[in-house]
Design an enzyme around this catalytic site. Structure first.
Site, PDB file in Angstrom:
ATOM      1  N   LYS A 221       0.859  -1.189   0.000  1.00 14.57           N
ATOM      2  CA  LYS A 221       0.000   0.000   0.000  1.00 14.57           C
ATOM      3  C   LYS A 221       0.890   1.233   0.000  1.00 14.57           C
ATOM      4  CE  LYS A 221      -3.645   2.404   2.466  1.00 14.57           C
ATOM      5  NZ  LYS A 221      -4.709   2.339   3.468  1.00 14.57           N
ATOM      6  N   LYS A 276      -2.170  -1.583  -3.942  1.00  8.80           N
ATOM      7  CA  LYS A 276      -3.026  -0.397  -3.913  1.00  8.80           C
ATOM      8  C   LYS A 276      -2.165   0.858  -3.968  1.00  8.80           C
ATOM      9  CE  LYS A 276      -6.017   1.985  -0.752  1.00  8.80           C
ATOM     10  NZ  LYS A 276      -6.386   2.164   0.609  1.00  8.80           N
TER      11      LYS A 276
HETATM   12  C1  PBG Z   1      -7.619   3.590   5.243  1.00 14.93           C
HETATM   13  C2  PBG Z   1      -7.870   3.411   3.810  1.00 14.93           C
HETATM   14  C3  PBG Z   1      -7.654   4.329   2.778  1.00 14.93           C
HETATM   15  C4  PBG Z   1      -8.156   3.746   1.623  1.00 14.93           C
HETATM   16  C5  PBG Z   1      -8.645   2.485   1.962  1.00 14.93           C
HETATM   17  N1  PBG Z   1      -8.452   2.283   3.323  1.00 14.93           N
HETATM   18  C6  PBG Z   1      -7.104   5.701   2.793  1.00 14.93           C
HETATM   19  C7  PBG Z   1      -5.787   5.960   3.334  1.00 14.93           C
HETATM   20  O1  PBG Z   1      -4.976   5.058   3.559  1.00 14.93           O
HETATM   21  O2  PBG Z   1      -5.540   7.125   3.573  1.00 14.93           O
HETATM   22  C8  PBG Z   1      -8.169   4.418   0.278  1.00 14.93           C
HETATM   23  C9  PBG Z   1      -9.180   3.933  -0.678  1.00 14.93           C
HETATM   24  C10 PBG Z   1      -9.430   4.837  -1.829  1.00 14.93           C
HETATM   25  O3  PBG Z   1      -8.783   5.876  -2.045  1.00 14.93           O
HETATM   26  O4  PBG Z   1     -10.345   4.492  -2.583  1.00 14.93           O
HETATM   27  N2  PBG Z   1      -6.452   3.102   5.772  1.00 14.93           N
END
Ligand code: PBG
Length: 353
Positions: A221, A276
């Site tokens: 991520k 992601k």
């Molecule tokens: C939270 C989380 C996020 C997303 C999914 N879970 C945001 C972040 O890490 O700030 C992002 C999903 C998206 O942008 O569609 N941890």
């Protein structure tokens, strides 16, 4: 040595123009366009396909009475009340979508430095899980394990002296995950990027007799600016302010590091892993799938969705076609399943044929 199919085939009568060497390759004996000539043959030779069964639908739920609230930076996506959520999830199931990922919109008064609300057995996420489980038992329910919806500072972990605390955060994540398991979640999805959390979560779930609950790790991520609209949707943007998540989410410059992250999560017991964001990280997705041969998901995140929608609204792109093209790119790169805000819309279109 050239591969057999690239070996030049003797070219019949149509030779090279005088004075030039004979053209390499197999034309006119080989004509690639024959397999593209009609729809039926294109379907026959297609290497990848998208089906409703490849999709996971991320949904936003709020605790208010209003059935639907628009999210300006995500046209077509709404925050749903519990009642509307259950209806929509039922529809998604009927269209063949196998799973949903539930994201709660937590009102500011319930947020705190230490994110107690994350572990409340009756918090909005857990109420949503229970409501879906009882109304639509055949759909899989995924829920994030991370503190950002619940912290007043908008970070995924606990913070002291401006630093994110790794091990203290994991303790809270375990309690959060156990509460979700109690509510009936099928897959917990740690999205926090703390070191070691998958192993500790596995141990906590097993210790509570919940060997059945799967772990989908947000393994690779990235600290991405493409999460902007999501943070609007759940209301964590204001909490985070000018802060960023670069001390725990990955640097977009790296791919070897993504493999190390995945290797750790696999070793710690992740059942599935995720890359992601999606489209800007197809190379990562490809390497991860090749290297681990794990069930691999990709998240087409809010900013990717918003870009396509915004361009389509202006008439600059064909929204449907660019969306489908993005989804097939994920399959090509090795995704087994795709989280997309367009899951239901795509499933509907696929059904209509
Ligand atoms: C939270 C989380 C996020 C997303 C999914 N879970 C945001 C972040 O890490 O700030 C992002 C999903 C998206 O942008 O569609 N941890």
């Amino acid at each position: 040595m050239s591969k057999p199919f690239l070996r030049p085939v003797p070219t019949p009568s149509r030779g090279a123009p005088a004075g030039q060497p004979a053209a390499p390759g197999q034309y006119p004996r080989v004509r690639m366009r024959r397999n593209r000539a009609e729809g039926w043959v294109r379907a026959l030779v297609a290497e990848n396909r998208i089906g409703a069964e490849d999709l996971v639908w991320p949904v936003f739920v709020h605790g208010g009475a209003k059935a639907r609230e628009a999210i300006p930076s995500m046209p077509g996506v709404e925050r749903l009340s519990l009642g509307a959520l259950v209806d929509e999830v039922g529809r998604a199931r009927e269209l063949g979508v196998p799973a949903v990922a539930v994201f709660p919109v937590v009102p500011p008064p319930l947020k705190s430095e230490t994110a107690e609300e994350a572990c409340n057995p009756d918090n909005l996420a857990n109420r949503a899980i229970r409501a879906i489980k009882s109304a639509v038992p055949e759909i899989g329910i995924i829920c994030d394990v991370a503190l950002d919806p619940y912290t007043s500072h908008g970070h995924d972990g606990l913070m002291r002296d401006n630093r994110i605390l790794n091990d203290e955060t994991i303790e809270v994540l375990c309690r959060q995950a156990l509460a979700q398991a109690e509510a009936g979640v099928d897959i917990v999805a740690p999205s926090d990027m703390m070191d070691g959390r998958v192993g500790v979560l596995r141990q906590a779930l097993d210790g509570a007799g919940r060997e059945d609950v799967r772990i989908l790790s947000y393994a690779a991520k990235y600290a991405s600016a493409f999460y902007g609209p999501f943070r609007d949707a759940v209301g964590s943007k204001a909490s985070l302010g000018k802060g960023d998540k670069r001390t725990y989410q990955m640097d977009p410059a790296n791919t070897d590091e993504a493999l190390r992250e995945c290797a750790l999560d696999v070793a710690e017991g992740a059942d599935m892993i995720m890359v992601k964001p999606g489209l800007p990280y197809l190379d990562v997705l490809w390497r991860v799938k090749q290297e681990f041969a794990m069930p691999t998901l990709v998240y087409q995140v809010s900013g990717e969705y918003a870009m396509l929608r915004a361009a389509a609204e202006r008439g600059w792109l064909d929204g449907d076609k660019t969306l489908m093209e993005s989804l097939i790119a994920f399959k090509r790169a090795g995704a087994d399943a795709i989280l997309t805000y367009a899951a239901v819309e795509v499933a509907r279109r696929l059904k209509a044929g």
